[in-house]
Design an enzyme around this catalytic site. Structure first.
Site, PDB file in Angstrom:
ATOM      1  N   HIS A 169      -5.449   4.904 -11.150  1.00  0.00           N
ATOM      2  CA  HIS A 169      -6.078   3.909 -10.268  1.00  0.00           C
ATOM      3  C   HIS A 169      -6.940   4.663  -9.256  1.00  0.00           C
ATOM      4  O   HIS A 169      -6.421   5.299  -8.342  1.00  0.00           O
ATOM      5  CB  HIS A 169      -4.999   3.086  -9.569  1.00  0.00           C
ATOM      6  CG  HIS A 169      -4.177   2.283 -10.534  1.00  0.00           C
ATOM      7  ND1 HIS A 169      -2.835   2.047 -10.370  1.00  0.00           N
ATOM      8  CD2 HIS A 169      -4.543   1.679 -11.693  1.00  0.00           C
ATOM      9  CE1 HIS A 169      -2.404   1.313 -11.390  1.00  0.00           C
ATOM     10  NE2 HIS A 169      -3.409   1.081 -12.205  1.00  0.00           N
ATOM     11  N   GLU A 172      -6.714   4.888  -5.370  1.00  0.00           N
ATOM     12  CA  GLU A 172      -5.492   5.452  -4.801  1.00  0.00           C
ATOM     13  C   GLU A 172      -5.714   6.952  -4.596  1.00  0.00           C
ATOM     14  O   GLU A 172      -5.146   7.805  -5.274  1.00  0.00           O
ATOM     15  CB  GLU A 172      -4.301   5.130  -5.715  1.00  0.00           C
ATOM     16  CG  GLU A 172      -4.082   3.616  -5.772  1.00  0.00           C
ATOM     17  CD  GLU A 172      -3.175   3.143  -6.907  1.00  0.00           C
ATOM     18  OE1 GLU A 172      -3.089   1.924  -7.112  1.00  0.00           O
ATOM     19  OE2 GLU A 172      -2.561   3.987  -7.592  1.00  0.00           O
ATOM     20  N   HIS A 262       0.439   7.776  -7.589  1.00  0.00           N
ATOM     21  CA  HIS A 262      -0.267   6.540  -7.195  1.00  0.00           C
ATOM     22  C   HIS A 262      -0.200   6.292  -5.690  1.00  0.00           C
ATOM     23  O   HIS A 262       0.460   7.010  -4.951  1.00  0.00           O
ATOM     24  CB  HIS A 262       0.410   5.345  -7.877  1.00  0.00           C
ATOM     25  CG  HIS A 262       0.131   5.235  -9.337  1.00  0.00           C
ATOM     26  ND1 HIS A 262      -0.675   4.263  -9.875  1.00  0.00           N
ATOM     27  CD2 HIS A 262       0.563   5.989 -10.381  1.00  0.00           C
ATOM     28  CE1 HIS A 262      -0.728   4.417 -11.191  1.00  0.00           C
ATOM     29  NE2 HIS A 262       0.003   5.458 -11.524  1.00  0.00           N
ATOM     30  N   GLU A 338       4.698   6.604  -5.556  1.00  0.00           N
ATOM     31  CA  GLU A 338       3.828   5.730  -4.764  1.00  0.00           C
ATOM     32  C   GLU A 338       3.788   6.195  -3.312  1.00  0.00           C
ATOM     33  O   GLU A 338       4.831   6.418  -2.692  1.00  0.00           O
ATOM     34  CB  GLU A 338       4.337   4.280  -4.805  1.00  0.00           C
ATOM     35  CG  GLU A 338       4.371   3.670  -6.198  1.00  0.00           C
ATOM     36  CD  GLU A 338       2.993   3.197  -6.688  1.00  0.00           C
ATOM     37  OE1 GLU A 338       2.016   3.267  -5.910  1.00  0.00           O
ATOM     38  OE2 GLU A 338       2.923   2.772  -7.869  1.00  0.00           O
TER      39      GLU A 338
HETATM   40 ZN    ZN Z   1      -1.578   2.677  -8.863  1.00  0.00          ZN
END
Ligand code: ZN
Length: 376
Positions: A169, A172, A262, A338
């Site tokens: 992504h 990010e 991420h 994350e």
């Molecule tokens: Zn992500």
């Protein structure tokens, strides 16, 4: 008084200017190409040294993650090195949801972004520096749909095959800052943690899985609007060549441990997501994830396990997502790390909130936890 000027036609830029009057602007975030996702912004303001500006980004309730805006502070930099926070407020009711940023630049130029950007130019600096480091093998493992190289580096001589990959992504950017920290550690000849890891493991690293989305200023997708982290079951040349190339390389090397890096829009904390929903999961297999998570939690106050995603019910895991796919395909521990856009609520920093500097330190902490995991 002249009007302020706003530009975003540069590497990873994203903003639409709706109107400017004096030092106040109405703005909106552009959608990812061929997609409805929008959340990443990055633009330059010029022409207003010493005067307060008011930047209103509208229609935020219809962005990908509207829960990302309450309690969030926009990042600002005047030298493009140090990224701090600008005073930011959110009104969900005004003009479809309005994020208001107020800031008084000291100089005539200031950059604003969702999180400290990690440009493709910086990516190329990182790759060139790695490629020139002792013991590193570089390989261009694929080409993106925009014709950019997909970069992979390998280092270490050990038998444990460790995969680290980031930025499926592209908005990010925390993920590539994390990579920069991890790579600085691993390529440092004098770092004993790195030496021991390189003795035990071979590292396979893709610091940026989505160069096209990165350069285009996307939040979540590649050049044709594909969310790469949903394409792992059957990646195709015309939709997800990035994933296809990485998976082919993984099949070649084997995978014993994998981390996919991420950022999360809404949750003000660092956390891991695992693979509890994959088919035929054993206690022993998920136990490996749980053990790594516990080690990381003990090692750094920046990591915690109270906040995170709800656990997927048994057998319901989406095998199009890389963590599930890799854990299932290779029977190894795999995880999604994350990091927040908001401040880390357990260890707040009023000047910067969660920052590139913290991402880099976490990169090293995750490696230290890996060594303990392997030694245990
Ligand atoms: Zn992500």
């Amino acid at each position: 008084m002249t009007d302020i000027q706003i530009d975003a036609a540069f590497d990873s830029g994203n903003i639409e200017v709706l109107s400017v009057v004096g030092s106040t602007a109405r703005l909106a975030i552009r959608q990812d190409h061929h997609s409805e996702f929008r959340q990443w912004f990055h633009f330059r303001l010029s022409g207003q040294a010493g005067q307060e500006v008011e930047l209103n980004i509208e229609q935020m309730e219809s962005t990908a993650y509207p829960r990302g805006w309450p309690g969030y502070n926009a990042r600002v930099s005047e030298d493009r090195e140090y990224w701090g926070v600008a005073a930011t407020s959110y009104d969900a009711k005004e003009n479809g949801g309005t994020l208001t940023i107020r800031y008084t630049p000291a100089s005539d130029i200031a950059y604003f972004a969702y999180f400290a950007p990690y440009s493709m130019e910086r990516h190329h600096d990182l790759i060139a520096e790695c490629a020139a480091s002792q013991g590193v093998t570089y390989q261009r493992i694929g080409t993106t749909l925009d014709g950019q190289p997909l970069d992979y580096v390998r280092l270490g001589e050990g038998e444990t095959q460790v995969w680290l990959y980031a930025r499926q992504h592209p908005g990010e950017t925390q993920a590539e800052w994390w990579m920069e920290g991890a790579l600085e550690c691993l390529t440092d000849e004098s770092d004993t943690l790195a030496r021991e890891l390189r003795r035990r493991c071979t590292f396979h690293i893709v610091p940026n899985c989505n160069p096209d989305g990165s350069r285009r200023g996307h939040l979540r997708t590649n050049a044709v609007g594909a969310n790469l982290n949903r394409e792992w079951l059957d990646p195709s040349d015309d939709r997800a060549p990035e994933v296809k190339a990485i998976l082919a390389k993984m099949d070649e090397t084997g995978v014993h441990f994998a981390m996919d890096v991420h950022g999360d829009e809404a949750i003000p904390a660092v956390f891991l997501a695992g693979y509890e929903g994959i088919p035929d999961l054993t206690e022993e297999h998920i136990g490996q994830f749980n053990r790594y998570e516990a080690i990381l939690e003990r090692r750094t106050p920046d990591f915690q396990t109270r906040l995170g995603y709800p656990k997927t019910p048994a057998g319901k895991g989406n095998l199009g997502m890389s963590t599930n796919h890799v854990a299932h395909r290779y029977g190894c521990p795999a995880m999604t790390l994350e990091m927040p856009y908001k401040d880390n609520q357990d260890a707040p920093d009023a000047e910067q909130n969660w920052s590139p500097e913290r991402c880099k330190i976490l990169g090293r902490d995750c490696l230290a936890a890996l060594l303990e995991f392997l030694a245990g």
